[in-house]
Design an enzyme around this catalytic site. Structure first.
Site, PDB file in Angstrom:
ATOM      1  N   CYS A  22       0.853  -1.183   0.000  1.00  0.00           N
ATOM      2  CA  CYS A  22       0.000   0.000   0.000  1.00  0.00           C
ATOM      3  C   CYS A  22       0.891   1.234   0.000  1.00  0.00           C
ATOM      4  CB  CYS A  22      -0.903  -0.012   1.235  1.00  0.00           C
ATOM      5  SG  CYS A  22      -2.013   1.397   1.336  1.00  0.00           S
ATOM      6  N   HIS A  58      -9.108  -4.098  -1.913  1.00  0.00           N
ATOM      7  CA  HIS A  58      -8.126  -3.380  -1.086  1.00  0.00           C
ATOM      8  C   HIS A  58      -8.658  -1.992  -0.727  1.00  0.00           C
ATOM      9  CE1 HIS A  58      -3.927  -2.362   0.193  1.00  0.00           C
ATOM     10  NE2 HIS A  58      -4.360  -1.139  -0.098  1.00  0.00           N
ATOM     11  N   GLU A  59      -9.208  -1.302  -1.709  1.00  0.00           N
ATOM     12  CA  GLU A  59      -9.717   0.050  -1.461  1.00  0.00           C
ATOM     13  C   GLU A  59     -10.981   0.027  -0.603  1.00  0.00           C
ATOM     14  OE1 GLU A  59      -7.455   1.990  -1.996  1.00  0.00           O
ATOM     15  OE2 GLU A  59      -6.380   0.838  -3.507  1.00  0.00           O
ATOM     16  N   HIS A  95      -9.970  -0.048   2.903  1.00  0.00           N
ATOM     17  CA  HIS A  95      -9.601   1.285   3.384  1.00  0.00           C
ATOM     18  C   HIS A  95     -10.814   2.040   3.931  1.00  0.00           C
ATOM     19  CE1 HIS A  95      -5.371   2.247   2.803  1.00  0.00           C
ATOM     20  NE2 HIS A  95      -5.384   1.628   1.626  1.00  0.00           N
TER      21      HIS A  95
END
Length: 136
Positions: A85, A126-127, A130
């Site tokens: 990241c 992945h986002e 977040h």
């Protein structure tokens, strides 16, 4: 506008708030910042540029796609992988899914549903993490 990358883990661990139509300009900041880091980054969440809103951008290979208020609807085909990241040093193991379905609003604030597969699905997941304050 190109924004600095947030590296403060406590900030990144906070959940993001729903985006509104007034937040559409954040998508352009994500576009500009992703472009500036294209050699090391394929996706971003708004919290990575210091804004706790539910907005992500994903490099689709042929274009970048901004998703406002994305929600994971379904997932299939789990696999183990390793990710890094821009906000953190190093890489970490994680589980992702080969195919996912996500609903979101586009820049015109229209609701859409899309199926993502392969590496693009991995970026989206992945986002999405977040946005929930999950730091990989």
């Amino acid at each position: 506008m190109i924004k600095p990358i947030m590296k403060e883990v406590l900030f990144l661990q906070g959940k993001s708030q729903e985006a509104t139509k007034a937040d559409v300009s954040i998508g352009q900041d994500l576009q500009d910042t992703l472009l500036a880091h294209r050699d090391a980054c394929v996706g971003m969440a708004a919290n990575m540029i210091g804004i706790k809103k539910r907005i992500i951008i994903v490099n689709m290979g042929f274009a970048n796609l901004v998703l406002y208020n994305p929600v994971l609807i379904s997932k299939s085909g789990p696999y183990a992988t390793e990710e890094s990241c821009l906000s953190l040093l190093g890489s970490r193991p994680t589980t992702r899914y080969e195919e996912i379905v996500v609903t979101f609003r586009n820049q015109n604030w229209q609701e859409q549903t899309m199926t993502f597969t392969g590496f693009t699905a991995q970026i989206v997941q992945h986002e999405l993490d977040h946005l929930e304050g999950i730091v990989i």
